[in-house]
Motif scaffolding. Structure first.
Motif, short mmCIF file in Angstrom:
data_model
loop_
_atom_site.label_atom_id
_atom_site.label_comp_id
_atom_site.label_asym_id
_atom_site.label_seq_id
_atom_site.Cartn_x
_atom_site.Cartn_y
_atom_site.Cartn_z
N ARG A 175 -3.68 10.72 4.99
CA ARG A 175 -2.60 10.68 4.01
C ARG A 175 -3.14 10.52 2.59
O ARG A 175 -3.81 9.54 2.29
CB ARG A 175 -1.65 9.53 4.32
N LEU A 176 -2.84 11.49 1.76
CA LEU A 176 -3.17 11.41 0.34
C LEU A 176 -1.91 11.06 -0.41
O LEU A 176 -0.84 11.60 -0.14
CB LEU A 176 -3.67 12.75 -0.19
N PHE A 177 -2.06 10.17 -1.38
CA PHE A 177 -0.91 9.73 -2.17
C PHE A 177 -1.25 9.85 -3.66
O PHE A 177 -2.28 9.34 -4.10
CB PHE A 177 -0.59 8.29 -1.79
N PHE A 178 -0.40 10.54 -4.39
CA PHE A 178 -0.59 10.74 -5.83
C PHE A 178 0.64 10.18 -6.55
O PHE A 178 1.76 10.48 -6.15
CB PHE A 178 -0.64 12.22 -6.18
#
Lengths: 430, 430
Positions: A295-298
């Motif tokens: 999971r990438l979160f920006f």
């Protein structure tokens, strides 16, 4: 240092003026990073006389916006006029036809015409860049198109409209009504005089259509998005959701699921321990779930002069350095429109809220409808009241098919026990 | 489709095997996105016989790692051997000298030799890419170097070591001691048998040195980083910090401040409402504060086969598409080493914790030392005890110069009232 990158700028509103200001303020730094100066050589906007607080001396003023495309000595055109069609689209087409690169902040135009424009740009060997079109200053186009390009994505979703998030955040914090907070936001300039594009979820859907194409390698398909905005979220929903361990956020979700591409913009219940639950005020945020990266979160500012100009100028720096690769994740002509997912076949948990008359048997009627439709209830609370005095019954279902919930709501349609339209919201997963 | 990008891969440990697996699993997708296939044509690793669960058939095995640099038909070399010097550095130098591009996950090598390698790569017209060297799968190198390249950065900071964050998270959640949690993490393979690089902050400092160069356009200066790890954080610190509204995180911070470049890796108190306070377990996160974009926040997995391979392959996709621009934010030869900031002249709030004997006058002595050094106390609690039975006095100071706090601690040095070394931690701002 190499020759400057000469740009023509269409639009001198908040964003356009922000681009001029940023190129002026950080010009030396930008030139060192880009390997060459980035110079505005021509502009076009509606009103030549207006004082925008920026220095336009030495810059050609062009009355005919579309003529910027062929303006002498221009390497790239920046389009921040806005609007899916009209002058913006005319300029975009003419710029690409003139063999020049285009940088745009125009989510509506990319959502509606991105496939054609991308194919034309690729055929012509020019760049088409649009980092500012999604989530403002957050480099999420770059994050998906390049930074996470090795991944097969399970889904991509995010808080894509700062106005809605601001309204929901204030409702949550201050216990105020939607209409009240919207009116205040309009008075303060945080929301448009005609707020429909924002609050009905259209703006978020434009952005979601672009993210979905990047993540799944499918043609942009704005028309297939199920779009529901925040108009019908009431104070009681926010309070009941909080009591159940959730916050309400307008989330655009896309994934390959239930037989095709699923795309939906809708208010969601977000668990307190999910990063999107902590995205407050006018911030935007995007989550991408990749098979390798996880999971990438920006998170960052999704609108405003500075953040949007930051993204536009980042695209220009890419051009100056020699940008490359396809406009979307793959060459536009190879992208096909995906089958549309059958939302009813998706599995998930849901929040349901009913405004009901305060009399015996109402709860039994609702519970029977749930049972008959095969919907299993995980938790239920009856404690709040609506502004009209009716009683609020809120519940969270166990995981199950959406079609069952739709069926249950159908069974209750027209019931004299209900004093208003039921509210249904999906619960955001992982 | 164009010719494949042929790569030689040095190292088949967790990361190297992960790269082979990812290129195999998502090969078609990656080829479509990159515009050409990415193909491993040669590998080198220590043990040829070991079963790594990956298919190496058709790939040349090269015993002499450095010889990969000149291996026939190779376009780019991927170095995932690790170590700042030795075989990794030899391979890197030879690869660049051979006119080939280098992709590396090696933070130690870039932190120590990045300037020389970058200058050599730029002189030779080859690419040197290192997305995997900082924060694993999070595309933060790309975010700073490209996505936010229009900004002047006020500071950049982050949680850059998953092992430390895991340990602090478990200590916080389960109230256990550092030694206890570390031993468990080692047994489970989450921490190295020799954990010094992680827990003493060296690994985080390698990454911070790279981020600082990208953000501030200064030469990488690892040696100037003040590095303090998490060994001396005790359960009482976590409990007292929580009581005061903070969580403890190992944060690497860099900014242009106090007369130069400030770079520090240190346990910090992070306010509960700050996004870094919600980064738990082995996740990494980076915050960059730009003048145009505002605060950008990136979060994801900072280590492990999948996330690291995701970053390595993203670099390869960039190469395949035709990567461009400088190795760091600007050409290496233009980057100068910055003056080192005078940390004592920085202003901020601090947490102080004393283990003291339980007798009258101790608090007065501490308070007098603070007063005499010009340190103003914002809040103070005396409630916990240390494992040895001494009393814990914890406080948060008002904003002030760090030098004053150092002075206060100097005044208390050798005091019979203190039963151990005081703990000082800065409080993270914005």
């Amino acid at each position: 240092m190499a020759d400057p990158l000469n740009i023509a700028l269409a639009g001198l509103g908040t964003v356009g003026a922000g681009v001029v200001r940023l190129l002026a303020d950080n010009g030396d730094l930008i030139a060192r990073r880009a390997g060459r100066a980035i110079r505005v050589v021509a502009v076009s906007a509606r009103d030549r006389t207006r004082d925008r607080g920026i220095d336009l001396s030495g810059i050609d003023w062009v009355d005919d916006t579309a003529a910027l495309a062929e303006h002498s000595g221009v390497d790239a055109v920046v389009e921040v006029v806005g609007g899916s069609d009209g002058p913006a689209l005319a300029l975009a087409r003419r710029t690409i036809a003139a063999g020049r690169s285009l940088v745009t902040a125009n989510k509506a135009m990319i959502a509606h015409h991105g496939m054609d424009l991308a194919a034309a740009a690729e055929a012509g060997g020019v760049a088409l860049k649009y980092e500012a079109a999604v989530a403002g200053g957050i480099p999420v186009i770059k994050g998906l198109r390049e930074g996470a390009a090795a991944n097969r994505f399970a889904h991509v979703y995010g808080i894509l409209n700062g106005t809605c998030n601001h309204i929901l955040s204030v409702m949550e914090k201050e216990g105020r009504s939607f209409a009240d907070v919207l009116a205040e936001a309009q008075a303060l300039g945080y929301a448009e005089a005609d707020p429909a594009f924002d609050i009905d979820g259209v703006d978020a859907a434009h952005k979601l259509a672009i993210l979905a194409s990047l993540a799944f390698g499918t043609a942009i398909d704005f028309d297939a998005i199920e779009t529901v905005g925040v108009r019908h979220v009431v104070e009681a929903d926010i309070a009941e959701a909080a009591a159940l361990g959730f916050r309400i956020r307008l989330v655009g979700v896309a994934g390959m699921d239930a037989g095709g591409l699923f795309q939906r913009v809708h208010p969601h219940l977000v668990p307190h321990d999910h990063p999107l639950a902590h995205v407050s005020g006018s911030l935007n945020a995007v989550v991408a779930q990749g098979d390798a990266v996880g999971r990438l979160f920006f998170e960052g500012r999704g609108a405003g002069a500075g953040p949007t100009a930051s993204a536009v100028v980042a695209d220009l720096i890419d051009l100056a350095r020699g940008a490359s690769g396809p406009v979307l994740s793959m060459p536009a002509e190879t992208l096909e429109r995906a089958a549309v997912a059958d939302a009813g076949a998706r599995e998930g948990r849901a929040y349901l809220r009913f405004a009901v008359a305060d009399r015996p048997g109402v709860l039994a009627e609702i519970a029977a409808a749930m049972r008959d439709a095969g919907v299993s209830i995980e938790s239920l609370i009856q404690r709040g009241t609506m502004p009209d005095g009716s009683v609020v019954v809120a519940m969270v279902t166990h995981r199950g098919r959406e079609a069952c919930v739709t069926d249950a709501l159908g069974r209750l349609r027209g019931s004299a026990s209900l004093t208003g339209q039921p509210m249904w919201m999906p619960i955001l997963e992982d």
